[in-house]
Design a protein around this motif. Structure first.
Motif, PDB file in Angstrom:
ATOM      1  N   PRO A 129       0.628  -1.147   0.143  1.00 39.14           N
ATOM      2  CA  PRO A 129       0.034  -0.069   0.065  1.00 39.14           C
ATOM      3  C   PRO A 129       1.038   1.322  -0.050  1.00 39.14           C
ATOM      4  O   PRO A 129       1.834   1.409   0.631  1.00 39.14           O
ATOM      5  CB  PRO A 129      -0.717  -0.200   1.341  1.00 39.14           C
ATOM      6  N   THR A 201      -8.406   2.087  -5.544  1.00 38.10           N
ATOM      7  CA  THR A 201      -9.353   2.358  -4.165  1.00 38.10           C
ATOM      8  C   THR A 201     -10.082   3.285  -4.434  1.00 38.10           C
ATOM      9  O   THR A 201     -10.005   4.417  -5.408  1.00 38.10           O
ATOM     10  CB  THR A 201      -8.243   2.682  -3.160  1.00 38.10           C
ATOM     11  N   ALA A 232      -8.854  -2.627  -1.488  1.00 38.91           N
ATOM     12  CA  ALA A 232      -8.890  -2.186  -2.783  1.00 38.91           C
ATOM     13  C   ALA A 232      -9.497  -3.048  -3.533  1.00 38.91           C
ATOM     14  O   ALA A 232     -10.055  -4.158  -2.913  1.00 38.91           O
ATOM     15  CB  ALA A 232      -7.346  -2.247  -3.376  1.00 38.91           C
ATOM     16  N   ALA A 295      -3.398   0.632  -3.839  1.00 41.48           N
ATOM     17  CA  ALA A 295      -3.817   0.363  -2.490  1.00 41.48           C
ATOM     18  C   ALA A 295      -3.255   1.363  -1.341  1.00 41.48           C
ATOM     19  O   ALA A 295      -2.289   2.039  -1.795  1.00 41.48           O
ATOM     20  CB  ALA A 295      -3.373  -1.055  -2.212  1.00 41.48           C
TER      21      ALA A 295
END
Length: 339
Positions: A129, A201, A232, A295
């Motif tokens: 992420p 996202t 996500a 993400a």
């Protein structure tokens, strides 16, 4: 408690104003002379007209106002060239902050609406992420103008109480980019680009508006926060959710290679430059659509001000599609009356 929302006339601004009123704030909307007030119809709203191009005039326009909080939501996401991005997303912010400092105006907190694009692309091998601790490497003109604006805030005197939000893709009723995707699926086609896995996202606009005031009321100053759902989604999941809400059983996924998108964006951008018009397909859009990993790590916002999105993608798409279908029906009725 008084709040000034700068850039209140757009899609996100209208929802921020609504959230401010729901929390009992005396809500001021900073708008330009040309700003549409389509989403600012509540009679409780107060307005102040601002000229961001003229620093002295802006200083004079602001001098009689005192606000507990300022939400700076002004910005452009599509421009003909970088100089326009720089003017709107950086110079206007600089002029506004200097005007407040010159007027000795000291809000308790100043919240700046940045973007996840200010960080730049994430790891597309491990799909780890995006985090606030990453060194920003924006690969779009839009993202570059946003990180430049963030840097400006960080260079202001230490007593200037800024907070920066970096939302991911914001969607909801009236938003136009995701509406194009919904319309495409409504026509039984889902256009995607690239053949490698892409994780997307989202944040529903009402959750973003709530995050704004939760941060103003609870977050420490001089911090940056990514705002997103905590998970996500794949393109397939997004298509499935939208198709179900539209009642479309047959949706044909169409995958275009990245090189085809790059050519289309280059041609569109040249056309826009020739016409001096901002266009949807451009080099920024190519880099955004080509990015595989969106993400996000939102743990900082969860820890510091209890950020917890209330509307997941399924519920958010349900509300967005409902608004789209209502408007679609209204357009048909208007057309019938004209005919």
């Amino acid at each position: 408690m008084k709040v000034l929302i700068v850039g209140a006339g757009g899609f996100i601004g209208g929802f921020i104003a609504r959230e401010a009123l729901s929390r009992g704030y005396e809500t001021w909307c900073g708008v330009r002379e040309s700003t549409s007030r389509r989403y600012l119809t509540d009679p409780a709203l107060k307005f102040i007209t601002l000229d961001y191009d003229d620093p002295q005039k802006l200083t004079d326009q602001l001098k009689d106002g005192q606000w507990d909080y300022v939400v700076y939501n002004l910005g452009a996401t599509k421009c003909v060239n970088f100089s326009d991005f720089n003017q709107i997303n950086y110079v206007y912010l600089r002029n506004f902050c200097e005007a407040m400092i010159n007027n000795n105006q000291h809000p308790a907190k100043f919240l700046y609406m940045s973007s996840l694009s200010a960080i730049g692309p994430g790891d597309e091998k491990t799909y780890s992420p995006l985090t606030n601790s990453m060194i920003p490497q924006p690969n779009t003109r839009y993202g570059l103008s946003k990180i430049k604006a963030e840097t400006l805030l960080q260079t202001l005197p230490a007593e200037f109480p800024w907070i920066i939000l970096r939302p991911t893709g914001v969607y909801g009723p009236h938003e136009q980019d995701y509406l194009m995707m919904i319309k495409s699926i409504d026509a039984h086609f889902d256009f995607g680009v690239g053949f490698r896995r892409q994780m997307l996202t989202f944040i529903y606009v009402e959750d973003l508006a709530r995050a704004v005031f939760d941060a103003l009321e609870n977050a420490p100053v001089h911090r940056k926060y990514i705002i997103s759902e905590p998970r996500a989604y794949s393109q397939k999941e997004f298509r499935r959710i939208v198709a179900r809400e539209l009642g479309r059983r047959l949706v044909v996924p169409v995958r275009l290679p990245l090189w085809a998108l790059k050519i289309a964006c280059a041609v569109s951008e040249k056309y826009g430059a020739a016409k001096m018009q901002a266009v949807t397909l451009n080099s920024d859009k190519y880099n955004i659509m080509a990015q595989r990993n969106w993400a996000c790590d939102i743990s900082d916002a969860q820890r510091d001000f209890g950020f917890s999105p209330q509307i997941d993608l399924e519920e958010g798409i349900r509300r967005t599609v409902r608004a789209y279908l209502t408007e679609k029906k209204a357009q048909k009725q208007r057309k019938k009356k004209v005919d």
